[in-house]
Each structure stands twice: as structure tokens, then as C-alpha cells.
Scaffold this motif. Structure first.
Motif, PDB file in Angstrom:
ATOM      1  N   SER A   1      14.568  -3.522  -2.435  1.00 21.17           N
ATOM      2  CA  SER A   1      13.864  -3.539  -1.152  1.00 21.17           C
ATOM      3  C   SER A   1      12.836  -2.416  -1.136  1.00 21.17           C
ATOM      4  O   SER A   1      12.866  -1.515  -1.993  1.00 21.17           O
ATOM      5  CB  SER A   1      14.853  -3.348   0.005  1.00 21.17           C
ATOM      6  N   LEU A   2      11.941  -2.466  -0.166  1.00 19.30           N
ATOM      7  CA  LEU A   2      10.927  -1.422  -0.064  1.00 19.30           C
ATOM      8  C   LEU A   2      11.573  -0.067   0.208  1.00 19.30           C
ATOM      9  O   LEU A   2      11.171   0.953  -0.371  1.00 19.30           O
ATOM     10  CB  LEU A   2       9.931  -1.772   1.051  1.00 19.30           C
ATOM     11  N   GLN A   3      12.589  -0.025   1.080  1.00 10.60           N
ATOM     12  CA  GLN A   3      13.246   1.235   1.384  1.00 10.60           C
ATOM     13  C   GLN A   3      13.932   1.822   0.151  1.00 10.60           C
ATOM     14  O   GLN A   3      13.910   3.042  -0.067  1.00 10.60           O
ATOM     15  CB  GLN A   3      14.273   1.021   2.504  1.00 10.60           C
ATOM     16  N   GLU A   4      14.517   0.958  -0.668  1.00 11.66           N
ATOM     17  CA  GLU A   4      15.136   1.439  -1.904  1.00 11.66           C
ATOM     18  C   GLU A   4      14.089   2.027  -2.846  1.00 11.66           C
ATOM     19  O   GLU A   4      14.331   3.054  -3.494  1.00 11.66           O
ATOM     20  CB  GLU A   4      15.885   0.299  -2.591  1.00 11.66           C
ATOM     21  N   CYS A   5      12.941   1.405  -2.934  1.00 10.07           N
ATOM     22  CA  CYS A   5      11.868   1.924  -3.790  1.00 10.07           C
ATOM     23  C   CYS A   5      11.417   3.297  -3.309  1.00 10.07           C
ATOM     24  O   CYS A   5      11.190   4.211  -4.122  1.00 10.07           O
ATOM     25  CB  CYS A   5      10.695   0.951  -3.813  1.00 10.07           C
ATOM     26  N   ILE A   6      11.290   3.456  -1.998  1.00 11.76           N
ATOM     27  CA  ILE A   6      10.871   4.746  -1.452  1.00 11.76           C
ATOM     28  C   ILE A   6      11.916   5.814  -1.757  1.00 11.76           C
ATOM     29  O   ILE A   6      11.581   6.930  -2.180  1.00 11.76           O
ATOM     30  CB  ILE A   6      10.625   4.619   0.062  1.00 11.76           C
ATOM     31  N   GLN A   7      13.186   5.495  -1.563  1.00 13.92           N
ATOM     32  CA  GLN A   7      14.246   6.459  -1.829  1.00 13.92           C
ATOM     33  C   GLN A   7      14.296   6.840  -3.302  1.00 13.92           C
ATOM     34  O   GLN A   7      14.469   8.018  -3.645  1.00 13.92           O
ATOM     35  CB  GLN A   7      15.592   5.881  -1.384  1.00 13.92           C
ATOM     36  N   ARG A   8      14.139   5.871  -4.174  1.00 11.41           N
ATOM     37  CA  ARG A   8      14.172   6.170  -5.613  1.00 11.41           C
ATOM     38  C   ARG A   8      12.963   6.993  -6.029  1.00 11.41           C
ATOM     39  O   ARG A   8      13.074   7.873  -6.898  1.00 11.41           O
ATOM     40  CB  ARG A   8      14.252   4.872  -6.407  1.00 11.41           C
ATOM     41  N   ALA A   9      11.814   6.736  -5.439  1.00 18.82           N
ATOM     42  CA  ALA A   9      10.633   7.528  -5.764  1.00 18.82           C
ATOM     43  C   ALA A   9      10.810   8.975  -5.323  1.00 18.82           C
ATOM     44  O   ALA A   9      10.458   9.915  -6.049  1.00 18.82           O
ATOM     45  CB  ALA A   9       9.388   6.919  -5.119  1.00 18.82           C
TER      46      ALA A   9
ATOM     47  N   ALA B   1      13.539  10.555  -5.099  1.00 13.68           N
ATOM     48  CA  ALA B   1      14.570  11.202  -5.911  1.00 13.68           C
ATOM     49  C   ALA B   1      14.132  11.423  -7.350  1.00 13.68           C
ATOM     50  O   ALA B   1      14.571  12.399  -7.984  1.00 13.68           O
ATOM     51  CB  ALA B   1      15.851  10.370  -5.883  1.00 13.68           C
ATOM     52  N   HIS B   2      13.255  10.555  -7.890  1.00 15.97           N
ATOM     53  CA  HIS B   2      13.013  10.582  -9.335  1.00 15.97           C
ATOM     54  C   HIS B   2      11.546  10.718  -9.737  1.00 15.97           C
ATOM     55  O   HIS B   2      11.289  10.998 -10.916  1.00 15.97           O
ATOM     56  CB  HIS B   2      13.573   9.311  -9.983  1.00 15.97           C
ATOM     57  N   ASN B   3      10.607  10.516  -8.825  1.00 22.53           N
ATOM     58  CA  ASN B   3       9.203  10.547  -9.232  1.00 22.53           C
ATOM     59  C   ASN B   3       8.843  11.896  -9.847  1.00 22.53           C
ATOM     60  O   ASN B   3       9.084  12.956  -9.253  1.00 22.53           O
ATOM     61  CB  ASN B   3       8.298  10.269  -8.030  1.00 22.53           C
ATOM     62  N   LEU B   4       8.278  11.867 -11.046  1.00 22.08           N
ATOM     63  CA  LEU B   4       8.000  13.105 -11.777  1.00 22.08           C
ATOM     64  C   LEU B   4       6.878  13.907 -11.131  1.00 22.08           C
ATOM     65  O   LEU B   4       6.909  15.148 -11.131  1.00 22.08           O
ATOM     66  CB  LEU B   4       7.652  12.775 -13.228  1.00 22.08           C
ATOM     67  N   ASP B   5       5.885  13.239 -10.582  1.00 17.78           N
ATOM     68  CA  ASP B   5       4.797  13.976  -9.915  1.00 17.78           C
ATOM     69  C   ASP B   5       5.329  14.753  -8.710  1.00 17.78           C
ATOM     70  O   ASP B   5       4.900  15.882  -8.454  1.00 17.78           O
ATOM     71  CB  ASP B   5       3.697  13.005  -9.472  1.00 17.78           C
TER      72      ASP B   5
ATOM     73  N   HIS C   1       3.239  18.102   0.726  1.00 18.73           N
ATOM     74  CA  HIS C   1       3.375  17.073   1.763  1.00 18.73           C
ATOM     75  C   HIS C   1       2.366  15.944   1.515  1.00 18.73           C
ATOM     76  O   HIS C   1       2.712  14.755   1.560  1.00 18.73           O
ATOM     77  CB  HIS C   1       3.140  17.735   3.125  1.00 18.73           C
ATOM     78  N   GLN C   2       1.126  16.331   1.244  1.00 13.81           N
ATOM     79  CA  GLN C   2       0.079  15.350   0.987  1.00 13.81           C
ATOM     80  C   GLN C   2       0.374  14.545  -0.279  1.00 13.81           C
ATOM     81  O   GLN C   2       0.139  13.333  -0.333  1.00 13.81           O
ATOM     82  CB  GLN C   2      -1.258  16.076   0.859  1.00 13.81           C
ATOM     83  N   GLN C   3       0.904  15.205  -1.292  1.00 12.31           N
ATOM     84  CA  GLN C   3       1.225  14.517  -2.540  1.00 12.31           C
ATOM     85  C   GLN C   3       2.336  13.497  -2.327  1.00 12.31           C
ATOM     86  O   GLN C   3       2.273  12.375  -2.860  1.00 12.31           O
ATOM     87  CB  GLN C   3       1.640  15.527  -3.602  1.00 12.31           C
ATOM     88  N   VAL C   4       3.351  13.858  -1.551  1.00 10.24           N
ATOM     89  CA  VAL C   4       4.428  12.911  -1.254  1.00 10.24           C
ATOM     90  C   VAL C   4       3.877  11.690  -0.519  1.00 10.24           C
ATOM     91  O   VAL C   4       4.240  10.550  -0.823  1.00 10.24           O
ATOM     92  CB  VAL C   4       5.534  13.596  -0.425  1.00 10.24           C
ATOM     93  N   ILE C   5       2.970  11.932   0.430  1.00 10.94           N
ATOM     94  CA  ILE C   5       2.359  10.814   1.158  1.00 10.94           C
ATOM     95  C   ILE C   5       1.598   9.898   0.198  1.00 10.94           C
ATOM     96  O   ILE C   5       1.701   8.668   0.281  1.00 10.94           O
ATOM     97  CB  ILE C   5       1.422  11.351   2.256  1.00 10.94           C
TER      98      ILE C   5
ATOM     99  N   ILE D   1       2.099   9.449  -3.018  1.00 12.18           N
ATOM    100  CA  ILE D   1       3.031   8.714  -3.872  1.00 12.18           C
ATOM    101  C   ILE D   1       3.668   7.564  -3.104  1.00 12.18           C
ATOM    102  O   ILE D   1       3.756   6.432  -3.608  1.00 12.18           O
ATOM    103  CB  ILE D   1       4.112   9.668  -4.420  1.00 12.18           C
ATOM    104  N   LEU D   2       4.100   7.822  -1.874  1.00 12.57           N
ATOM    105  CA  LEU D   2       4.731   6.758  -1.086  1.00 12.57           C
ATOM    106  C   LEU D   2       3.731   5.664  -0.731  1.00 12.57           C
ATOM    107  O   LEU D   2       4.094   4.483  -0.664  1.00 12.57           O
ATOM    108  CB  LEU D   2       5.343   7.349   0.189  1.00 12.57           C
ATOM    109  N   THR D   3       2.480   6.053  -0.514  1.00 11.74           N
ATOM    110  CA  THR D   3       1.447   5.043  -0.268  1.00 11.74           C
ATOM    111  C   THR D   3       1.286   4.140  -1.486  1.00 11.74           C
ATOM    112  O   THR D   3       1.192   2.910  -1.356  1.00 11.74           O
ATOM    113  CB  THR D   3       0.112   5.733   0.059  1.00 11.74           C
TER     114      THR D   3
END
Length: 538
Positions: A42-50, A52-56, A207-211, A213-215
Motif C-alpha cells: 500500500s502507499l502507507q507501507e511504502c512511505i513507512q519503509r522509505a 525506515a530504510h531510504n539511504l538518502d 525536513h525538506q529532504q524527507v518531503i 523523498i516522500l513526494t
């Protein structure tokens, strides 16, 4: 917030929305490769995994920690310093002031007078010890308290010196206060405030970087959804074209309609080619999404098929552009970053202005001393406060021309004006961004209805053609009829793609409107820490 969730507008679309839902392939495979492991996300799962694990995001998370170290280093300038020294001085030099004794020398039977120095050399040991505390005060003053001890011993004339060995102790207090240059709390704490601003800037940048990535995660999620639906749409087009092909092949020996076979086969081949292209797009979007997640559960080097389980929203959102702009001007990280940079430039200007002043320092030193044949005697005597030295003084320093300080002041003033203009530029860019996203959100939702109506008309035409073919009328197998049916099949596929595409764009516009206002993290129920160490408000 400026968003007000309106009543669902699904009733606007009537049966058209239900018909487009028929082509949703929420849980089925479209790649048709048994070796691929299927993963439902799901989209929410993708956001949570990003998160937790996104290297950037992990890499960017170190920047505030690094900047926080700079804050601590700046604050450490006001920490007390313990200092000490030990010196051993061995003196062995000729004594030119010593007295002489006289004598005679018998040389070839003649007496010759001679003079001998009574103390030709000075040999002594001198030990010096000191221990103290030194601290810089917020006003720019430095205060120092030190205890020193000296042990002196003459190694030659041990019986002649009154005190040998000789001990001297002293406790010294010294204060040096700048009166012009480097004076004041604002000047001396400017480096700390600038470091705190840099720390807050790094947090806003994170904060901007997280936004960002989630975008990207949400954008690629919906594009993957759209790519998977295109595969299904073209597969359905192939199936509908094969229906016509089957009917024609069943009747070609009776009606002689083999001339339309080439047309049907062309549609099938074209749809198959489009399906293959859409399948390749699925793989590309899937890789882009997984690359953002960096989740070890979804390694890029293993064959996977990610099935998107969410469907696009069809609920109407109303937005007040005025409130949206006001929210963006208060919360957008770009504006907060630029405001902090402007504040830092103001600090630098204040310091540069102060450095143009002459250096005029007030110095005061007091020392209580004691002396004795033993160290404890000298220690006790210094605290009797009978022998006290005082020093008052002023020191002045002013460079002719003072050109370096004046140049630094002009540079700091220009940089401040530059940051003011940059803040104005960022504000206008943010307002433009919000206006564009608001317009896009409104127009894309309005367009959905027309796209669905067009798709519904094409679907109705296909249903009509199917009904005619079911009765196998003579007209159903005329070349003109077959061409009309095939054209309608292609139009339906294009209408379905257009309707899905505008629905995806509408969902991305909702996300983009939250991003433009700086509330995307709040929209996704994500909260970053608001307070850093030492109670620094972010």
C-alpha cells in the motif's frame, strides 16, 4: 489547515466510476512471470519503509548531528580552562661582580702578586610551578585566577644566602575587560547564535529532504499503479479484438469477409506492442519505487513484482488559496531556511560593525604573595594578605586606516542585503508554487468527470456493437461495421487510459498541494522532533 474535505463527488460520476473500477487490477499479476515473487504494497507501507530504510534520508540525518557539534564547539568558548605549568631552571654562569682575594706566586725566585675571584660562578636551581583557572565571560572579559610557587636554591654559596632554599608563593587574580572592540554580549555570543542557526537550517534542510523523498515515493507509487492498469487495458483490447477475429474466422467461408482480417490483426498486433511497452514501463516504475525504499526485504537484484493495493482517491477537496499561501509562508522549509540565513547575516553585520572600533581594554591584576624557608611557611603567609600587589591599566590599539575592518563591514552589509532579496525571491516562488498547485487541483478534479463521461460513451458504443454481434446479423460482419467496432475498441482503451491518467494526476495534485504548503509530513502523520539538545526550538 486550509484543506476542507468536501462531500464525496462519486455521485457526480454515476456508473462511469464503477465501470472504470472494473479495469482495476489491484491484486493480480500483470507481468505473467512465475519466477517473480509477488509483493503487495500500500502507499502507507511504502512511505513507512522509505522513512525506515531510504539511504538518502539516513545520510541526510547526519547533517543536523554534525551541525550540533558546531554549536557545542561554539558554546565551549565560554568553558573554564584549567591550566598549569612546571619549569626547572638550572643556571651556571660566570659572576662578574664577585670580589677578589690576593696572593703571591714564586716564579724564578721572584714573588708576583695574584688576585683570585672569591665567587667566580653562579650555580643555582630555580623551580617554578603554576596552576589556575581561566574563563571568558559573555561581556568579552577574561578572568584568570592562578596559584604559583617558586623554589630557589643557590648551589655554591649555601651558607651566605639568608634563605637557601627560598620559597615564594602567590595567588593572582587578573581581569581584562574590552571597552570598545569585542565588548558586549551580542558580539561575544554571535558565533553561538550563528551555529544554532546553522543547526536549525540543517534540520529544515533534512525536513525538506524527507518531503522530497516522500513526494517521489508517492509519485512513483501512483505511476506504477497507472502503468499496471495500462497493461490490463491493452490486454482487454487484445481480448475484444480477438472476439471480432473469432467471429470473422467462423463466418469467412460463408460471408467472404476475409478482407477485414488484416484490419483486425493489425489492431491485435498494435495492442500487443502497446501491452509490451506498458509492461516495460511497469518494470521501470517498480525499480524506481524500490530504489527509493532501499528496503532489504525488496532487493533490487531479485525478480519481484510489486502489486499496488491502493486505488486513487475520488473525493473532492476544496482549498482556500489565500489560507494556503499563508500556511506556506509560515511553514515551507525554504522560507524558514532563508529567514535563518538572514538572521545569521545580521549577526555577522553586528560583529563586523563592532570590529571597526579601536581596541581599548581595562586591565586589573591583584596578587597576594608570601615567602619562607619552607613551602608551608610561604603558603600560610600569602593568605595573611599582608603583601599585596595591585595593577590598574588601559591598553589601546588602533590600526591606521582600519581598512581591513571597514572592508569586512561593507562585505557583511552587502551580504545582508543580498539575503533580504533572496528571502523576497523565495517567498514569491513559494506563492507561485501554491497558486499553480491550487489551480491544478481544481482543474484536474473537474476534468475527471468529462473523461469518465467520454469513457462511458465509448463503453456504451462497444456494448451496442457486442449486442449486434450476438444476434449475428448480416450488418455485423460488413467491413464498415468491423472497422467501426475496432475503432470503438481503440477509443475505449484510450478513454480508459485518459480517465485513469487524470485520476492519477488528481491524486498527485492533492499530494502536491500539501507539499506546496509545507504540510505534507503532517498529511502523512509524520512528525520530526521539534526540540534539539539544549532546548533549541526548531
Amino acid at each position: 489547515g486550509p484543506f476542507v474535505s468536501g462531500q464525496t463527488e462519486e455521485f457526480m460520476f454515476g456508473d462511469q466510476l464503477k465501470k472504470i473500477e472494473q479495469i482495476y487490477e489491484l491484486r493480480g499479476s500483470v507481468l505473467d512471470e512465475p519466477d517473480r515473487q509477488v509483493k503487495h504494497l500500500s502507499l502507507q507501507e511504502c512511505i513507512q519503509r522509505a522513512l525506515a530504510h531510504n539511504l538518502d534520508i539516513k545520510i541526510g540525518g547526519y547533517d543536523p548531528v554534525i551541525r550540533l557539534s558546531d554549536v557545542i564547539a561554539a558554546e565551549a568558548a565560554f568553558d573554564a580552562v584549567l591550566f598549569g605549568s612546571v619549569q626547572y631552571d638550572l643556571t651556571d654562569r660566570p659572576n662578574i661582580d664577585s670580589g677578589f682575594t690576593t696572593g703571591t706566586d714564586d716564579q724564578n725566585g721572584n714573588d708576583r702578586p695574584l688576585r683570585f675571584p672569591t665567587d667566580p660562578f653562579i650555580i643555582n636551581h630555580d623551580y617554578n610551578y603554576s596552576l589556575g583557572l581561566r574563563k571568558l565571560l559573555p561581556t568579552g572579559a577574561s578572568i584568570q585566577l592562578a596559584q604559583r610557587m617558586r623554589r630557589y636554591r643557590d648551589m655554591v654559596n649555601e651558607d651566605d644566602i639568608y634563605r637557601n632554599p627560598y620559597y615564594e608563593m602567590g595567588v593572582q587574580l587578573q581581569v581584562q575587560q574590552p571597552l570598545l572592540r569585542d565588548f558586549g554580549i551580542d558580539v561575544n555570543q554571535a558565533s553561538i547564535l550563528a551555529s544554532r542557526n546553522n543547526y536549525r537550517i540543517s534540520r529544515q534542510q533534512f525536513h525538506q529532504q524527507v518531503i522530497e523523498i516522500l513526494t517521489q515515493v508517492e509519485t512513483n507509487y501512483w505511476r506504477l499503479f497507472f502503468a499496471r492498469q495500462r497493461v490490463k487495458i491493452f490486454a482487454d483490447l487484445v481480448d475484444r479484438a480477438n472476439e471480432s477475429l473469432l467471429k470473422i474466422e467462423q463466418r469467412k467461408n460463408y460471408d467472404g469477409k476475409s478482407q477485414v482480417l488484416s484490419r483486425v490483426l493489425a489492431v491485435i498486433k498494435k495492442a500487443e506492442a502497446s501491452r509490451i511497452s506498458a509492461r516495460n514501463t511497469v518494470l521501470q516504475q517498480q525499480n524506481l519505487l524500490l530504489d527509493l525504499l532501499n528496503d532489504p526485504e525488496f532487493p533490487l537484484d531479485k525478480p519481484l513484482e510489486v502489486i499496488t493495493t491502493d486505488r486513487p482517491a475520488t473525493t473532492s477537496f476544496e482549498i482556500d488559496p489565500v489560507r494556503a499561501v499563508d500556511t506556506a509562508l509560515r511553514l515551507r522549509p525554504e522560507i524558514l531556511i532563508q529567514e535563518l540565513r538572514l538572521d545569521t547575516a545580521g549577526l555577522a553585520l553586528g560583529v563586523a560593525d563592532n570590529q571597526r572600533l579601536p581596541r581599548l581594554d581595562l586591565v586589573y591584576r591583584q596578587e597576594a604573595t608570601g615567602a619562607g624557608d619552607a613551602y608551608y611557611d610561604s603558603w600560610d603567609q600569602q593568605w595573611q594578605y599582608n603583601t599585596v600587589n595591585h595593577l590598574f591599566g588601559l591598553s589601546l590599539e588602533y590600526p591606521f586606516g582600519n581598512r581591513a575592518a571597514e572592508a569586512a563591514f561593507r562585505r557583511a552589509r552587502s551580504q545582508q542585503e543580498q539575503q533580504k532579496l533572496e528571502l523576497q525571491n523565495v517567498r514569491e516562488s513559494v506563492v507561485t508554487d501554491v497558486n499553480i498547485t491550487c489551480d491544478k487541483l481544481t482543474h484536474s478534479f473537474t476534468e475527471i468527470n468529462y473523461r469518465l463521461e467520454a469513457m462511458g460513451a465509448d463503453q456504451g458504443e462497444i456494448d451496442n456493437y457486442r449486442a449486434i454481434q450476438q444476434v449475428e446479423s448480416q450488418n455485423a460482419f460488413q467491413p464498415q461495421f468491423i472497422n467501426l467496432r475496432l475503432n470503438a475498441d481503440e477509443r475505449l482503451a484510450n478513454s480508459q487510459i485518459s480517465a485513469l491518467q487524470i485520476m492519477i494526476e488528481y491524486n498527485l495534485a492533492i499530494m502536491d498541494a500539501h507539499r506546496a504548503q509545507g504540510i505534507l509530513l503532517r498529511y502523512n502523520n509524520i512528525k520530526l522532533a521539534e526540540l534539539g539538545p539544549s532546548g533549541m526550538q526548531d
